[in-house]
Design an enzyme around this catalytic site. Sequence first.
Site, PDB file in Angstrom:
ATOM      1  N   HIS A 188       0.828  -1.208   0.000  1.00  0.00           N
ATOM      2  CA  HIS A 188       0.000   0.000   0.000  1.00  0.00           C
ATOM      3  C   HIS A 188       0.859   1.254   0.000  1.00  0.00           C
ATOM      4  O   HIS A 188       0.480   2.273  -0.569  1.00  0.00           O
ATOM      5  CB  HIS A 188      -0.950  -0.004   1.205  1.00  0.00           C
ATOM      6  CG  HIS A 188      -2.271  -0.611   0.874  1.00  0.00           C
ATOM      7  ND1 HIS A 188      -2.981  -1.397   1.729  1.00  0.00           N
ATOM      8  CD2 HIS A 188      -2.997  -0.553  -0.260  1.00  0.00           C
ATOM      9  CE1 HIS A 188      -4.086  -1.793   1.154  1.00  0.00           C
ATOM     10  NE2 HIS A 188      -4.132  -1.299  -0.062  1.00  0.00           N
ATOM     11  N   ARG A 295     -10.150  -7.885 -12.585  1.00  0.00           N
ATOM     12  CA  ARG A 295      -9.848  -9.228 -12.056  1.00  0.00           C
ATOM     13  C   ARG A 295     -10.670  -9.431 -10.783  1.00  0.00           C
ATOM     14  O   ARG A 295     -10.229  -9.106  -9.684  1.00  0.00           O
ATOM     15  CB  ARG A 295      -8.353  -9.342 -11.722  1.00  0.00           C
ATOM     16  CG  ARG A 295      -7.428  -9.368 -12.932  1.00  0.00           C
ATOM     17  CD  ARG A 295      -5.980  -9.532 -12.487  1.00  0.00           C
ATOM     18  NE  ARG A 295      -5.115 -10.010 -13.545  1.00  0.00           N
ATOM     19  CZ  ARG A 295      -4.352  -9.227 -14.315  1.00  0.00           C
ATOM     20  NH1 ARG A 295      -4.356  -7.930 -14.144  1.00  0.00           N
ATOM     21  NH2 ARG A 295      -3.579  -9.751 -15.249  1.00  0.00           N
ATOM     22  N   ARG A 331     -14.221  -9.893 -15.424  1.00  0.00           N
ATOM     23  CA  ARG A 331     -13.929 -11.307 -15.616  1.00  0.00           C
ATOM     24  C   ARG A 331     -14.502 -12.085 -14.439  1.00  0.00           C
ATOM     25  O   ARG A 331     -14.301 -11.700 -13.281  1.00  0.00           O
ATOM     26  CB  ARG A 331     -12.411 -11.494 -15.695  1.00  0.00           C
ATOM     27  CG  ARG A 331     -11.985 -12.937 -15.657  1.00  0.00           C
ATOM     28  CD  ARG A 331     -10.530 -13.088 -15.961  1.00  0.00           C
ATOM     29  NE  ARG A 331      -9.688 -12.826 -14.805  1.00  0.00           N
ATOM     30  CZ  ARG A 331      -8.358 -12.792 -14.865  1.00  0.00           C
ATOM     31  NH1 ARG A 331      -7.741 -12.976 -16.006  1.00  0.00           N
ATOM     32  NH2 ARG A 331      -7.650 -12.568 -13.787  1.00  0.00           N
ATOM     33  N   GLU A 430      -6.778 -17.691 -23.533  1.00  0.00           N
ATOM     34  CA  GLU A 430      -5.542 -17.880 -22.763  1.00  0.00           C
ATOM     35  C   GLU A 430      -4.940 -19.253 -23.030  1.00  0.00           C
ATOM     36  O   GLU A 430      -3.856 -19.573 -22.581  1.00  0.00           O
ATOM     37  CB  GLU A 430      -5.836 -17.804 -21.262  1.00  0.00           C
ATOM     38  CG  GLU A 430      -6.447 -16.508 -20.836  1.00  0.00           C
ATOM     39  CD  GLU A 430      -6.834 -16.518 -19.376  1.00  0.00           C
ATOM     40  OE1 GLU A 430      -6.064 -15.992 -18.575  1.00  0.00           O
ATOM     41  OE2 GLU A 430      -7.918 -17.041 -19.053  1.00  0.00           O
ATOM     42  N   ASN A 453      -0.540 -13.465 -20.648  1.00  0.00           N
ATOM     43  CA  ASN A 453       0.288 -13.981 -19.548  1.00  0.00           C
ATOM     44  C   ASN A 453       0.171 -15.511 -19.504  1.00  0.00           C
ATOM     45  O   ASN A 453       1.161 -16.228 -19.362  1.00  0.00           O
ATOM     46  CB  ASN A 453      -0.146 -13.393 -18.202  1.00  0.00           C
ATOM     47  CG  ASN A 453      -0.205 -11.885 -18.247  1.00  0.00           C
ATOM     48  OD1 ASN A 453       0.425 -11.269 -19.094  1.00  0.00           O
ATOM     49  ND2 ASN A 453      -0.959 -11.283 -17.342  1.00  0.00           N
ATOM     50  N   ASP A 454      -1.078 -15.978 -19.638  1.00  0.00           N
ATOM     51  CA  ASP A 454      -1.287 -17.423 -19.642  1.00  0.00           C
ATOM     52  C   ASP A 454      -1.070 -18.017 -21.031  1.00  0.00           C
ATOM     53  O   ASP A 454      -0.502 -19.099 -21.154  1.00  0.00           O
ATOM     54  CB  ASP A 454      -2.696 -17.761 -19.132  1.00  0.00           C
ATOM     55  CG  ASP A 454      -2.741 -17.758 -17.617  1.00  0.00           C
ATOM     56  OD1 ASP A 454      -1.793 -18.284 -17.005  1.00  0.00           O
ATOM     57  OD2 ASP A 454      -3.700 -17.205 -17.042  1.00  0.00           O
ATOM     58  N   ARG A 464       4.765 -19.670 -15.627  1.00  0.00           N
ATOM     59  CA  ARG A 464       4.990 -18.229 -15.492  1.00  0.00           C
ATOM     60  C   ARG A 464       5.572 -17.848 -14.132  1.00  0.00           C
ATOM     61  O   ARG A 464       6.005 -16.724 -13.920  1.00  0.00           O
ATOM     62  CB  ARG A 464       3.715 -17.435 -15.800  1.00  0.00           C
ATOM     63  CG  ARG A 464       2.582 -17.626 -14.832  1.00  0.00           C
ATOM     64  CD  ARG A 464       1.289 -17.073 -15.406  1.00  0.00           C
ATOM     65  NE  ARG A 464       0.934 -15.770 -14.873  1.00  0.00           N
ATOM     66  CZ  ARG A 464      -0.257 -15.185 -15.040  1.00  0.00           C
ATOM     67  NH1 ARG A 464      -1.193 -15.764 -15.763  1.00  0.00           N
ATOM     68  NH2 ARG A 464      -0.514 -14.018 -14.514  1.00  0.00           N
ATOM     69  N   CYS A 501      -5.740  -8.309 -22.774  1.00  0.00           N
ATOM     70  CA  CYS A 501      -5.611  -7.738 -21.444  1.00  0.00           C
ATOM     71  C   CYS A 501      -4.406  -8.311 -20.696  1.00  0.00           C
ATOM     72  O   CYS A 501      -4.197  -8.021 -19.529  1.00  0.00           O
ATOM     73  CB  CYS A 501      -6.890  -7.948 -20.640  1.00  0.00           C
ATOM     74  SG  CYS A 501      -7.360  -9.666 -20.518  1.00  0.00           S
TER      75      CYS A 501
HETATM   76  C1  PEP Z   1      -3.568 -13.302 -18.627  1.00  0.00           C
HETATM   77  O1  PEP Z   1      -3.448 -14.507 -18.409  1.00  0.00           O
HETATM   78  O2  PEP Z   1      -2.957 -12.689 -19.520  1.00  0.00           O
HETATM   79  C2  PEP Z   1      -4.483 -12.486 -17.806  1.00  0.00           C
HETATM   80  C3  PEP Z   1      -4.803 -11.260 -18.130  1.00  0.00           C
HETATM   81  O3  PEP Z   1      -4.950 -13.050 -16.670  1.00  0.00           O
HETATM   82  P1  PEP Z   1      -4.086 -13.235 -15.330  1.00  0.00           P
HETATM   83  O4  PEP Z   1      -2.777 -12.519 -15.521  1.00  0.00           O
HETATM   84  O5  PEP Z   1      -4.920 -12.663 -14.246  1.00  0.00           O
HETATM   85  O6  PEP Z   1      -3.946 -14.712 -15.276  1.00  0.00           O
HETATM   86 MG    MG Z   2      -4.808 -15.542 -17.065  1.00  0.00          MG
END
Ligand code: PEP
Ligand code: MG
Length: 570
Positions: A188, A295, A331, A430, A453-454, A464, A501
């Site tokens: 924070h 999220r 989401r 994803e 990301n996934d 990851r 995203c």
């Molecule tokens: C992703 O997987 O790119 C994503 C946006 O979801 P998270 O990073 O929350 O898994």
């Molecule tokens: Mg994801």
Amino acid sequence: MNLKGIGASRGIAIAKVFELKHYDIKIEKKSVSDLNKELTKLDQAINKAVEQIEKIKSIAAKNLDAEHAAVFDAHIQVATDPMIKDEIVSLINNDKVCAEYAVEEISKKYIEMFSSMEDEYMKERAADIKDVCQKIIFNLLGIEKEDLTSINEEVIIVGVDLTPSETSQLNKKFVKGFATDIGGRTSHSAIMARSLEIPAVLGIGNITESVKSGDILAINGQTGEVYINPSKEVISKLEKAAKAEEELKKLLETFKNKPSVSKDGHKIEIAGNIGSPQDVPGVVNANGDAVGLFRSEFLYMDSNDWPSEEEQYQAYKVVLENMKGKKVIIRTLDIGGDKTLKYFTFPTEMNPFLGYRAIRFCLDRKDVFKTQLRALIRASEFGKLGIMFPMIATIDEFKNARAFYDEVYKEVKKEYPNISSKIEVGMMVEIPAAAVNCENFCKYADFVSIGTNDLIQYTMAADRMSEKVSYLYQPLNPSILRLVKMTIDGAHKNGKWAGMCGEMAGDLQAIPILLGLGLDEFSMSASSILAARELVSRINFKDAQKLANLCLEADNEQEVIEILNKNSNW
Ligand code: PEP
Ligand code: MG
């Protein structure tokens, strides 16, 4: 550079060191005979802590925006939490110990519990509990902490740690920055420093041992660099960097009220990613075109039990209201993998990222899913809502989730006739299975949002969370670019829009290629929005298309980077 920490809030500061006193108090386990007296002392200390927090909250409301000041509502909740208090009172009564010992013991338990969570955000919540319990203990011991609001010369504060209470009181006029031994980007204190726009470097490890009052300190809140008594050359280099940063900031400000459009008029949407209603002001301040990803799992992770329909409804409503009619994509619960809950034990699996999580969990636990869908549908009355399902692997999963949504929608409509009739229902891409067959998924989904990301971890088969294989996180690898292209083309063939995203959407290197591939919506952290908009304004869509085609033919990521460097004439 003398030391290196985590760049937690951008900006360069050069000023005298102000050493924040560190109270290393050893609390003794003292026996008490008058238990009533001890319980009264405890009540008084808690009441005083609540008053102190209220005061800090009103200072914070002037220094910070209302949402960040609301952190102190959470502190008041901790101070008055009946469960924590009951545990403290029981310890005093059962073991006949002094109140400060009981507060410390119980707070330790909660701090350990939060610190051991895998999720960075939850880990940092331990600092909030520590902040509140320290106040109660200091009140019990009669210790008055130094008043940071009285600083009246330019300084950089150096301390082991800076609590959220301390950070929120800093006067920007005099406090030019702060540097601490511990802390990370999601604490924070870091969030507040960014909101106050005070440069900060955290987690340096040994800054308190390395400086003394009167030293001159220079910090770079972006790179995490720290210089103690810097040379003239270093100062002049930093001053130049500060000036360049200032100019860039001024330029980006001018993009606040401009549309997100390429040089030759191709329109896109640049949206913000959020984890809670408190993040909305960041998106609004950067004039984001939308919220492209909320999220929602953080609501669940922040809670002591499954959040009720009403709690969720209030959170979604606030986000929709504050976005004032701009699109908000929420989401549905993406839990499991690295995201765990205090109140639910996931089965032990060899590969939790490939296991029982996200939509797989929700389709199995329809009771949990239904509560969230009801809250979402009810909140649709207050803005332009889109809902998306995470981790969709098969068309049947999407159809099942959508059919369940339709059923819940009908039920809610009977109770709340004002809900929107235009909620878009989409999915995240994803999993490679969804990317390669996006065209068919989009017969059913209203839109897709690519979670890179996934998508990258599953495509490259590279966890990851693992540092050892992090070199395989290659957003610009042609294999990833081809999957992104298939996804966008698949959506467009069905007249649907495609967004992104994952982190890649805010990556300035990737943006020209994504633009050329035809991505419609780019959703990123709020702090990247203006830089992305400024970059897009300098690019001709036609050039970006040519660039994307060249990149798709490359052999590897390095070649893509070379193509980018050779062809970026913007
Ligand atoms: C992703 O997987 O790119 C994503 C946006 O979801 P998270 O990073 O929350 O898994
Ligand atoms: Mg994801």
